[in-house]
Design an enzyme around this catalytic site. Structure first.
Site, mmCIF file in Angstrom:
data_model
loop_
_atom_site.group_PDB
_atom_site.id
_atom_site.type_symbol
_atom_site.label_atom_id
_atom_site.label_comp_id
_atom_site.label_asym_id
_atom_site.label_seq_id
_atom_site.Cartn_x
_atom_site.Cartn_y
_atom_site.Cartn_z
ATOM 1 C CG MET A 228 -1.920 1.063 1.265
ATOM 2 S SD MET A 228 -3.135 0.816 2.585
ATOM 3 C CE MET A 228 -2.182 1.249 4.032
ATOM 4 C CG HIS A 229 2.289 2.952 -3.343
ATOM 5 N ND1 HIS A 229 1.742 1.796 -3.854
ATOM 6 C CD2 HIS A 229 2.332 3.829 -4.372
ATOM 7 C CE1 HIS A 229 1.482 1.961 -5.137
ATOM 8 N NE2 HIS A 229 1.819 3.190 -5.479
ATOM 9 N NE ARG A 230 -2.701 3.390 -6.419
ATOM 10 C CZ ARG A 230 -1.897 3.624 -7.443
ATOM 11 N NH1 ARG A 230 -1.515 4.857 -7.709
ATOM 12 N NH2 ARG A 230 -1.487 2.653 -8.222
ATOM 13 C CG ASP B 172 -2.365 1.270 -2.529
ATOM 14 O OD1 ASP B 172 -1.301 0.733 -2.925
ATOM 15 O OD2 ASP B 172 -2.382 2.204 -1.700
#
Ligand code: UD1
Length: 382
Positions: A222-224, A302
């Site tokens: 997850m990085h958004r 994501d």
């Protein structure tokens, strides 16, 4: 013919590798060789966000590294354009090749067209419909400017046509990232899960913790900004991971530097790392990530690229986004993924449902490992 490709961030690297291989295959038998210049903007610069991929995927050293590093979007795009203009004027390529939807893609396509150089976009036509996503802005501008638009699926052709793009510019060639997956599948299978965990742990659970065995662990990335930059959203997701996912099975999470920084900033890091069933790793190389995905019981992500890889591998995938530019990866289109946004109650419900699911690998049309060759052929015959 002289081609110049521009890459900048992690998801570009698995897309450029097969294209460079296609060029060298072509050059082995052709009378007139293709000259290829590789430019790295330097947006991703950590060893494990960049260099590791070049080594594993056999990508040659970039001829030029612009070293733009981190910064706001305007800073990254602006500096990249200033530096690329100099490179394009010196090298005078026939074509600039751009890939995906990162800031390098935008900066390179705009600069190429201002310098009157033909531009080809690999992975064109994807649309999330969400203009607040920085990548959507990059896609719209790049596709509007490019002379050749290489699409991974037929839905992308329809998107471009509905925006008025001329038919002759649109080439449906399949998904170039799957060229890399197919080329590396066997090699990845040789990697040991235990060894991956041992060599990449940031936080190692106690020796009594359950060890992941095939089909019994969840895998997460997850990085958004929409998931990690808001403390309330990030905190609710961490609760879901601790109370639901890790309560059922070990969770392996290779963590993006941005996410690690936010978790520390919002005082959530200890909650995560105190959990004995959560294994937090440094960002992984391509082969290690593919290996973990091959046997994961479920993916939570994501990332658009992982949604695609889950479709091909059949890993049930909970996508922590409200929309996707890759609808072909959704279960309703035959893929492996469902969208849950950052609504934790939906995520919880889907998690319970999807851990019961069996793997169902699916190969969308032309995701056959031969996309790069088709792209090169089109450029040569333009
Ligand atoms: C970029 C892409 C995104 C892609 C993602 C994959 C754009 C607009 N976004 O987002 O589409 O899914 O890459 O990772 O181009 N950082 C490091 N080391 C690095 C790189 C980044 O520490 O090597 C940290 C920095 O603090 C930086 C933050 O991560 O500010 C975010 O990096 P950035 O390159 O701005 O965007 P990504 O979120 O990685």
């Amino acid at each position: 013919m002289k081609l110049l490709s521009v890459v900048g961030a992690r998801p570009n690297f698995m897309k450029i590798a097969p294209f460079i291989r296609a060029i060298s295959d072509y050059n082995q038998s052709a009378n007139q060789k293709i000259e290829h210049i590789l430019v790295h903007t330097g947006q991703h610069y950590d060893q494990n966000m960049s260099e590791a991929f070049f080594q594993e995927l056999g990508i040659p050293r970039p001829d030029v590294n612009l070293g733009v590093g981190s910064g706001s979007h305007a800073e990254q795009v602006g500096i990249t354009m200033i530096e690329l203009e100099k490179v394009f004027r010196k090298e005078k390529p026939d074509w600039v090749i751009v890939l995906g939807d990162v800031n390098a893609t935008l900066a390179a396509s705009v600069t190429a067209k201002k310098e009157h150089i033909k531009c080809a976009h690999i992975e064109a036509g994807l649309r999330s419909g969400d203009i607040k996503m920085p990548e959507e802005v990059n896609r719209l501008v790049t596709d509007r400017l490019s002379d050749l638009l290489f699409t991974p699926d037929r839905l992308s052709n329809e998107n471009l046509k509905s925006e008025g793009v001329l038919d002759e510019k649109i080439k449906f060639v399949g998904n170039i990232m799957i060229d890399t997956l197919e080329a590396k599948r066997k090699k990845a299978a040789e990697h040991s899960i235990e060894q991956i965990i041992k060599s990449n742990s940031i936080h190692r659970p106690s020796p009594n913790a359950q060890h992941p065995t095939p089909i019994s662990y969840a895998l997460m990335t997850m990085h958004r900004p929409s998931n990690v930059d808001d403390p309330d959203i990030l905190s609710a997701i961490i609760d879901f991971l601790c109370d639901d996912v890790a309560a059922k099975m070990p969770l392996i999470w290779p963590i993006h530097p941005r996410t690690e920084a936010r978790l520390k900033e919002f005082a959530l890091w200890d909650k995560l790392t105190d959990n004995q069933n959560i294994i937090v790793l440094h960002p992984l190389g391509y082969l290690d990530m593919l290996r973990l995905n091959m046997d994961a019981g479920i993916m939570l992500t994501d990332s658009g690229g992982l949604q695609e890889e889950c479709t091909v591998l059949g890993t049930p995938c909970i996508t922590l986004r409200w929309n996707t530019e890759r609808p072909v990866t959704l279960q309703e289109h035959g893929g492996a993924s469902v969208l849950v946004g950052n609504d934790v109650s939906t995520a919880r419900k889907e998690f319970r449902r999807m851990i019961q699911e069996k793997r169902k690998p699916a190969i969308p049309e032309l995701w056959d490992g031969k996309t790069a060759g088709r792209i090169l052929k089109e450029i040569l015959s333009f």
